[in-house]
Structure formats: structure tokens, C-alpha cells
Scaffold this motif. Structure first.
Motif, PDB file in Angstrom:
ATOM      1  N   ASN A  57      -3.023 -47.471  28.773  1.00 31.50           N
ATOM      2  CA  ASN A  57      -3.192 -47.856  27.376  1.00 31.50           C
ATOM      3  C   ASN A  57      -4.337 -48.833  27.147  1.00 31.50           C
ATOM      4  O   ASN A  57      -4.753 -49.053  26.008  1.00 31.50           O
ATOM      5  CB  ASN A  57      -1.907 -48.495  26.853  1.00 31.50           C
ATOM      6  N   ILE A  58      -4.836 -49.445  28.227  1.00 32.84           N
ATOM      7  CA  ILE A  58      -5.843 -50.489  28.060  1.00 32.84           C
ATOM      8  C   ILE A  58      -7.131 -49.925  27.463  1.00 32.84           C
ATOM      9  O   ILE A  58      -7.707 -50.485  26.540  1.00 32.84           O
ATOM     10  CB  ILE A  58      -6.121 -51.211  29.391  1.00 32.84           C
ATOM     11  N   GLU A  59      -7.607 -48.823  27.997  1.00 31.84           N
ATOM     12  CA  GLU A  59      -8.857 -48.234  27.490  1.00 31.84           C
ATOM     13  C   GLU A  59      -8.705 -47.837  26.039  1.00 31.84           C
ATOM     14  O   GLU A  59      -9.636 -47.984  25.231  1.00 31.84           O
ATOM     15  CB  GLU A  59      -9.268 -47.044  28.359  1.00 31.84           C
ATOM     16  N   GLU A  60      -7.518 -47.297  25.667  1.00 25.37           N
ATOM     17  CA  GLU A  60      -7.278 -46.942  24.272  1.00 25.37           C
ATOM     18  C   GLU A  60      -7.337 -48.197  23.409  1.00 25.37           C
ATOM     19  O   GLU A  60      -7.852 -48.184  22.297  1.00 25.37           O
ATOM     20  CB  GLU A  60      -5.920 -46.279  24.136  1.00 25.37           C
ATOM     21  N   THR A  69     -12.123 -57.349  37.589  1.00 26.88           N
ATOM     22  CA  THR A  69     -10.846 -56.698  37.878  1.00 26.88           C
ATOM     23  C   THR A  69      -9.890 -56.884  36.701  1.00 26.88           C
ATOM     24  O   THR A  69      -9.642 -58.025  36.282  1.00 26.88           O
ATOM     25  CB  THR A  69     -10.205 -57.293  39.142  1.00 26.88           C
ATOM     26  N   PRO A  70      -9.363 -55.791  36.154  1.00 29.84           N
ATOM     27  CA  PRO A  70      -8.389 -55.938  35.065  1.00 29.84           C
ATOM     28  C   PRO A  70      -7.042 -56.428  35.599  1.00 29.84           C
ATOM     29  O   PRO A  70      -6.569 -55.982  36.647  1.00 29.84           O
ATOM     30  CB  PRO A  70      -8.288 -54.522  34.489  1.00 29.84           C
ATOM     31  N   VAL A  71      -6.432 -57.349  34.868  1.00 34.07           N
ATOM     32  CA  VAL A  71      -5.112 -57.889  35.209  1.00 34.07           C
ATOM     33  C   VAL A  71      -4.200 -57.643  34.020  1.00 34.07           C
ATOM     34  O   VAL A  71      -4.465 -58.124  32.908  1.00 34.07           O
ATOM     35  CB  VAL A  71      -5.184 -59.399  35.508  1.00 34.07           C
ATOM     36  N   LEU A  72      -3.126 -56.888  34.230  1.00 30.59           N
ATOM     37  CA  LEU A  72      -2.176 -56.589  33.166  1.00 30.59           C
ATOM     38  C   LEU A  72      -0.904 -57.379  33.411  1.00 30.59           C
ATOM     39  O   LEU A  72      -0.313 -57.303  34.489  1.00 30.59           O
ATOM     40  CB  LEU A  72      -1.886 -55.091  33.122  1.00 30.59           C
ATOM     41  N   VAL A  73      -0.480 -58.141  32.400  1.00 30.14           N
ATOM     42  CA  VAL A  73       0.636 -59.070  32.527  1.00 30.14           C
ATOM     43  C   VAL A  73       1.745 -58.682  31.562  1.00 30.14           C
ATOM     44  O   VAL A  73       1.489 -58.414  30.376  1.00 30.14           O
ATOM     45  CB  VAL A  73       0.188 -60.511  32.216  1.00 30.14           C
TER      46      VAL A  73
END
Length: 304
Positions: A298-301, A63-67
Motif C-alpha cells: 500500500n505504500i507506493e499507492e 530503506t522503507p520502515v513500516l510501523v
């Protein structure tokens, strides 16, 4: 509940707030703790995070977690290098701390920096991204009141420049640790709105008298019995008034959005009204969540 598709986290100096999101960005659950940056060592960040999100994790996937916020500070989990303005409020490269759990991958949003005059922000950039998520064509000024208040000029989806003022920290120091503390009411006694408004006008129109106005609070308490509630309200007004004077070149004749609908946001709206301007207030928590949700794109980029 079903497992989170992704998780958003707003990590401040004093608190941590986390949100379990579904695939469409809807909030499935939320939780918080007082495990802010101020009480953690780098090794304690992952346990503090897992204590809140462990039940949201699907054992069959990562699971991706963006902080956003202070987890990316130099004193935080891992430093997320600043991005120089002018730029979009949120973008890569994201900092990626090493984690022990095989169930999460963590990405930390970088803050913004300004070379001249020197300035930085960390956390507020995500709230600005949230503003633009709902108002992609917004052109004007975003005011973010707080311990270190920010005023950011927004043009064509970018933060062009910004200004930081230590208004909240100065209020805390002066009201609790200076000689003025002897005449101050407790925080729970409310606001004398007339005293606040008059003080805003005083320093916003005559900023050169600011330092003298501060000590006058003590003198009036001793000589005239200035009420503690009025003294606290006037101190707030003097400080916010000098902030308004300092930021006038940014907000004058510009559409202004205040990020914060609580008591502090209302004080800033009142101050602008006293000075002949107006502003719309939006929820700070909602803007942070909207900004984090937008930043997931933006994460995949950033990975590629």
C-alpha cells in the motif's frame, strides 16, 4: 547478514519489535527492546528505532520502515489518523514522521475507528490483515485477546464492525489493586483449569451476577479458605466469561479465529469450548509480521 530490503516494526506500549526483511518478505533478522510508547517522548522514537536497525541499513539507499501499533497514537511519535470501518484492515494514508537519518523513510499504519458504538483499535488491524493474507476468503470473527481485547467481524476482506473489552486491564487492576489482591496467587503459580472453566460458565450464562461474583472471591477466601491459585483462576474466568457474554452476538454461530497461541489465547479457546463453540488459534507475532508485509504494497499507492 545482507542489508534489509525493508524493515517492519511492531511498536507497542511496552515493547518495540523490528524485523529486517528481504525483497520477498522473508525475515533476515529480528530484534526487540523495552522502548515502548509508554517510556518515550516523540523526539526519542527515532533514536530508539535506530538503536535496533542501524546495522541493517544499506548506506547506498533509503530503506522503507513500516510501523504498526502505538507509535501512531496521539501520545506516540506522530498521530496516524483512524480509518473508519467498514474498510480493509490496512491502508493509507500512512503517517510519515520527519526523521534525521537520510537512510530511512518511516510510514506508520493508521488504526481503525467505529462511529456507533464508538470504538477504536490501533495495532490489531495489522494482525487482522495478517489473518487475511493467509486466508483471503475468511468470513467470520477474529478475536484478539489482550489488555483491551478486540472482537472483529470480517466480511469480504473488510472489517465490518468490532468490539473492545477492557478485560486484561480489569484483571490487572482487580488482582493487584483491589481488595481481592489479598487472596490472589502470584502469576507464576499456574492456572486451576477447573476453577477457571466454572467461572467462565457462571458469568457467561448469568452476567447479571458478575459484580456479586467478584466479591464472593474475597468472602470465600475469608470464610472457606479459597486457595489463592483457585481465586486467581476464577477471577480470570469471571472476567473472560463476562467478555464472552458481551461479545456473544458476534461469535455465536460464526467461525472464530483467536490471534494468540500463548497462555492467554489458550484461555480464550477454553472459554469458547465451555460455551459450546470452537476456535482456531494463530500466532499473534506471525500475524503482525504478515500484516506488515502485506501493507508494504500500500505504500507506493499512498505515495502517488
Amino acid at each position: 547478514m545482507t542489508y534489509a530490503f525493508r524493515i517492519a516494526a511492531d511498536w507497542g506500549t511496552s515493547n518495540l519489535r523490528v524485523f529486517a526483511l528481504d525483497e520477498g518478505g522473508g525475515v533476515l533478522a529480528e530484534a526487540s527492546s523495552d522502548d515502548g510508547m509508554g517510556r518515550l517522548t516523540p523526539a526519542q522514537y527515532e533514536p530508539a528505532l535506530m538503536a535496533l536497525i542501524g546495522g541493517w541499513l544499506d548506506p547506498a539507499r533509503v530503506t522503507p520502515v513500516l510501523v504498526c501499533g502505538m507509535a501512531g497514537a496521539r501520545q506516540g511519535w506522530i498521530e496516524a489518523a483512524y480509518r473508519a470501518v467498514p474498510c480493509a484492515p490496512v491502508g493509507g494514508p500512512f503517517a510519515r514522521p520527519k526523521v534525521e537519518s537520510p537512510l530511512i523513510e518511516v510510514f506508520i499504519v493508521p488504526g481503525l475507528s467505529q462511529a456507533e458504538p464508538a470504538d477504536v483499535m490501533r495495532g490489531e488491524e495489522t494482525q487482522i490483515a495478517g489473518v487475511l493474507a493467509g486466508r483471503p476468503g475468511f468470513s467470520g470473527v477474529v478475536c484478539l485477546p489482550g489488555t483491551h481485547s478486540k472482537w472483529a467481524v470480517i466480511r469480504e476482506g473488510r472489517v465490518e464492525r468490532f468490539l473492545t473489552l477492557m478485560t486484561g486491564e480489569l484483571f490487572a487492576l482487580l488482582s493487584a489493586q483491589s481488595v481481592l489482591r489479598h487472596g490472589m496467587a502470584d502469576d507464576g503459580e499456574g492456572m486451576d483449569t477447573d476453577a477457571f472453566a466454572a467461572a467462565v460458565r457462571e458469568t457467561a450464562t448469568e452476567p447479571a451476577g458478575f459484580a456479586a461474583s467478584l466479591f464472593r472471591l474475597r468472602a470465600e477466601n475469608l470464610l472457606e479458605g479459597l486457595a489463592p491459585r483457585a481465586a486467581r483462576s476464577r477471577l480470570s474466568g469471571l472476567l473472560i466469561g463476562i467478555e464472552m457474554a458481551s461479545a456473544r452476538a458476534l461469535w455465536q454461530d460464526e467461525p472464530t479465529l483467536i490471534v494468540g497461541t500463548g497462555p492467554l489465547g489458550r484461555l480464550y479457546a477454553t472459554a469458547l469450548t465451555q460455551l459450546g463453540a470452537s476456535a482456531e488459534a494463530v500466532s499473534g507475532e506471525a500475524m503482525a509480521l504478515a500484516g506488515l508485509t502485506r501493507a508494504f504494497a500500500n505504500i507506493e499507492e499512498d505515495k502517488s
